[in-house]
Design a protein around this motif. Structure first.
Motif, PDB file in Angstrom:
ATOM      1  N   UNK A 225       0.816  -1.212   0.000  1.00 25.80           N
ATOM      2  CA  UNK A 225       0.000   0.000   0.000  1.00 25.80           C
ATOM      3  C   UNK A 225       0.851   1.265   0.000  1.00 25.80           C
ATOM      4  N   UNK A 226       2.073   1.184   0.507  1.00 26.40           N
ATOM      5  CA  UNK A 226       2.934   2.362   0.598  1.00 26.40           C
ATOM      6  C   UNK A 226       4.362   1.907   0.827  1.00 26.40           C
ATOM      7  N   UNK A 227       5.279   2.848   0.649  1.00 29.96           N
ATOM      8  CA  UNK A 227       6.699   2.593   0.844  1.00 29.96           C
ATOM      9  C   UNK A 227       7.277   3.760   1.643  1.00 29.96           C
ATOM     10  N   UNK A 228       7.859   3.459   2.818  1.00 29.94           N
ATOM     11  CA  UNK A 228       8.408   4.497   3.682  1.00 29.94           C
ATOM     12  C   UNK A 228       9.916   4.317   3.817  1.00 29.94           C
ATOM     13  N   UNK A 229      10.619   5.443   3.834  1.00 27.18           N
ATOM     14  CA  UNK A 229      12.076   5.409   3.963  1.00 27.18           C
ATOM     15  C   UNK A 229      12.530   6.640   4.738  1.00 27.18           C
ATOM     16  N   UNK A 230      13.790   6.634   5.150  1.00 20.68           N
ATOM     17  CA  UNK A 230      14.326   7.745   5.934  1.00 20.68           C
ATOM     18  C   UNK A 230      15.485   8.449   5.244  1.00 20.68           C
ATOM     19  N   UNK A 231      16.362   7.697   4.582  1.00 17.23           N
ATOM     20  CA  UNK A 231      17.571   8.287   4.017  1.00 17.23           C
ATOM     21  C   UNK A 231      17.284   9.016   2.702  1.00 17.23           C
ATOM     22  N   UNK A 232      17.739  10.261   2.623  1.00 19.94           N
ATOM     23  CA  UNK A 232      17.674  11.019   1.382  1.00 19.94           C
ATOM     24  C   UNK A 232      18.689  12.162   1.458  1.00 19.94           C
ATOM     25  N   UNK A 233      19.036  12.733   0.312  1.00 20.38           N
ATOM     26  CA  UNK A 233      19.980  13.833   0.288  1.00 20.38           C
ATOM     27  C   UNK A 233      19.432  15.008   1.095  1.00 20.38           C
ATOM     28  N   UNK A 234      20.302  15.649   1.857  1.00 19.15           N
ATOM     29  CA  UNK A 234      19.829  16.700   2.753  1.00 19.15           C
ATOM     30  C   UNK A 234      19.250  17.890   1.981  1.00 19.15           C
ATOM     31  N   UNK A 235      19.755  18.170   0.777  1.00 25.28           N
ATOM     32  CA  UNK A 235      19.209  19.278  -0.003  1.00 25.28           C
ATOM     33  C   UNK A 235      17.815  18.951  -0.513  1.00 25.28           C
ATOM     34  N   UNK A 236      17.630  17.705  -0.938  1.00 24.42           N
ATOM     35  CA  UNK A 236      16.309  17.256  -1.363  1.00 24.42           C
ATOM     36  C   UNK A 236      15.338  17.307  -0.191  1.00 24.42           C
ATOM     37  N   UNK A 237      15.795  16.835   0.984  1.00 20.76           N
ATOM     38  CA  UNK A 237      14.936  16.855   2.168  1.00 20.76           C
ATOM     39  C   UNK A 237      14.517  18.280   2.540  1.00 20.76           C
ATOM     40  N   UNK A 238      15.452  19.202   2.547  1.00 22.17           N
ATOM     41  CA  UNK A 238      15.132  20.582   2.917  1.00 22.17           C
ATOM     42  C   UNK A 238      14.140  21.207   1.933  1.00 22.17           C
ATOM     43  N   UNK A 239      14.333  20.925   0.644  1.00 22.72           N
ATOM     44  CA  UNK A 239      13.426  21.465  -0.368  1.00 22.72           C
ATOM     45  C   UNK A 239      12.026  20.870  -0.222  1.00 22.72           C
ATOM     46  N   UNK A 240      11.961  19.573   0.040  1.00 22.90           N
ATOM     47  CA  UNK A 240      10.654  18.926   0.195  1.00 22.90           C
ATOM     48  C   UNK A 240       9.943  19.412   1.448  1.00 22.90           C
ATOM     49  N   UNK A 241      10.669  19.606   2.511  1.00 24.51           N
ATOM     50  CA  UNK A 241      10.046  20.143   3.720  1.00 24.51           C
ATOM     51  C   UNK A 241       9.438  21.520   3.459  1.00 24.51           C
ATOM     52  N   UNK A 242      10.163  22.355   2.746  1.00 24.81           N
ATOM     53  CA  UNK A 242       9.678  23.703   2.457  1.00 24.81           C
ATOM     54  C   UNK A 242       8.405  23.674   1.620  1.00 24.81           C
ATOM     55  N   UNK A 243       8.290  22.676   0.743  1.00 24.33           N
ATOM     56  CA  UNK A 243       7.105  22.562  -0.112  1.00 24.33           C
ATOM     57  C   UNK A 243       5.998  21.714   0.510  1.00 24.33           C
ATOM     58  N   UNK A 244       6.277  21.035   1.606  1.00 27.28           N
ATOM     59  CA  UNK A 244       5.300  20.117   2.168  1.00 27.28           C
ATOM     60  C   UNK A 244       5.190  18.829   1.384  1.00 27.28           C
ATOM     61  N   UNK A 245       6.301  18.385   0.769  1.00 21.34           N
ATOM     62  CA  UNK A 245       6.278  17.218  -0.127  1.00 21.34           C
ATOM     63  C   UNK A 245       7.126  16.069   0.394  1.00 21.34           C
ATOM     64  N   UNK A 246       7.185  15.866   1.691  1.00 16.75           N
ATOM     65  CA  UNK A 246       7.930  14.721   2.200  1.00 16.75           C
ATOM     66  C   UNK A 246       7.251  13.405   1.842  1.00 16.75           C
ATOM     67  N   UNK A 247       5.983  13.457   1.489  1.00 13.95           N
ATOM     68  CA  UNK A 247       5.289  12.297   0.943  1.00 13.95           C
ATOM     69  C   UNK A 247       4.947  12.591  -0.499  1.00 13.95           C
ATOM     70  N   UNK A 248       4.957  11.557  -1.328  1.00 10.15           N
ATOM     71  CA  UNK A 248       4.806  11.770  -2.757  1.00 10.15           C
ATOM     72  C   UNK A 248       4.182  10.536  -3.390  1.00 10.15           C
ATOM     73  N   UNK A 249       3.746  10.671  -4.627  1.00  9.67           N
ATOM     74  CA  UNK A 249       3.351   9.524  -5.438  1.00  9.67           C
ATOM     75  C   UNK A 249       4.556   9.137  -6.279  1.00  9.67           C
TER      76      UNK A 249
END
Length: 357
Positions: A225-249
């Motif tokens: 039903x879903x796939x969850x993970x923790x590790x990602x590039x810190x720049x990608x993480x910061x950008x996604x947090x700013x956009x509210x996109x830590x979850x995605x399709x």
């Protein structure tokens, strides 16, 4: 004061299934209802999938409950331990607890403590991804009829929750797809054979890399039903947090037209938020919960204020009003009681804004 009200659902190994706090003026905030759920990753996926368009997942068809009507943040606390199949120490040292000065890891003790704690309270839960050490524990204890019956009951009642189900969490940045399939099949076959269950959540907390093979062949195409993970590039993480996109399709295979809900954990790690590591040791350990109102150092109210502030921040990183927070870390729960005490802290009359149900 930031805290207005905190609703506590008491369950899980920690002592509760979800915490909910009033949302405070977040841009683009969605309303969310508080449901009577038990806070595991599968149920979280059911609730969250509805906030994303065009997800080809059975979770959409199985999502239940009333529409969003109240402005609440719903926080799903998921007790777990990440049991690396040998890290800093050999596999044997991690199993027996040898050379603890190198790494605090004693998996045999962890599984024993968790099974005992789950048996004490039917409302408690614990989530496990990799199967290597659990298979070893089962090999040592599964021949005992009483133990086998207990564990099978815990699995059936969804107190002991298996996610992903691979023998380990393969590093998808380094391995060939055939070995990824083989080790996942080996772990999931054991779960089907012994307990008749098949995980529905992909769970890669520690691998450093996530390939299209994982998202398509080993997630969408196996019925997760879903796939969850923790590790990602810190720049990608910061950008996604700013956009509210830590979850995605994640549309991993255009040719096969497969897609799945994928979530990067909002904390940025698979450990608790800073200040809430109730089972930690040394510098990573949180202060004990002191909930006696007759004592000078009672700290329940400060814990509540900090928790609501942290959850409001994390809620801004995702769509909707549901946030999943993992309570546990590397080789956690050797002393399961410390986590139980930590998560049962909000019951004191000194915190006037709180409601425990």
């Amino acid at each position: 004061m930031l805290v207005r009200r905190l609703l506590i659902k008491c369950a899980l190994l920690c002592g509760l299934s979800l915490w909910a706090a009033h949302r405070h003026s977040l841009p683009g905030a969605r309303a969310a209802a508080v449901y009577d759920e038990d806070g595991d990753a599968e149920l979280y996926a059911w609730r969250t999938t509805g906030h994303h368009d065009h997800v080809a997942s059975s979770a959409l068809n199985r999502s239940t409950g009333p529409p969003d009507t109240t402005e609440l943040i719903t926080v799903h606390l998921v007790p777990h331990a990440h049991l690396d199949v040998g890290w800093l120490k050999t596999v044997e040292e991690c199993w027996y607890g040898a050379n603890q000065s190198i790494q605090d890891a004693a998996v045999s003790d962890i599984i024993e403590a968790v099974i005992g704690s789950l048996a004490q309270n039917p409302a408690r839960k614990w989530t496990l991804g990799e199967q290597a050490f659990f298979q070893r524990w089962w090999r040592d204890h599964g021949d005992d009829a009483a133990t086998a019956a207990l564990v099978r009951r815990l699995v059936k009642d969804k107190q002991l929750v298996f996610v992903d189900g691979g023998w380990s969490q393969h590093d998808t940045g380094c391995t060939h797809y055939t070995t990824m399939v083989d080790q996942t099949t080996f772990g999931q076959s054991f779960l089907r054979r012994q307990f008749g269950v098949a995980p529905r959540i992909g769970w890669h907390l520690d691998p450093f890399g996530h390939t299209a093979t994982q998202g398509s062949l080993l997630t969408a195409d196996v019925g997760f039903d879903a796939f969850f993970f923790a590790r990602m590039d810190y720049q990608d993480r910061d950008a996604r947090r700013a956009r509210g996109d830590m979850e995605m399709v994640w549309r991993a295979s255009p040719s096969l037209n497969t897609s799945v809900l994928a979530g990067a954990l909002p904390v940025g790690t698979y450990c608790p938020p800073p200040g809430f590591n109730f089972g930690g040791t040394g510098a990573t350990a949180s202060q004990p919960v002191m909930d006696d109102p007759l004592l000078e150092d009672m700290n329940v109210a400060s814990y509540v204020n900090e928790f609501v502030e942290e959850m409001t921040k994390y809620a801004s990183y995702v769509r909707g009003s549901h946030v999943m927070i993992l309570m546990g870390c590397d080789y956690a729960y050797r002393n399961a009681a410390t986590w139980c005490v930590g998560c049962l802290l909000y019951t004191s009359d000194a915190a006037d804004d709180l409601l425990c149900v």
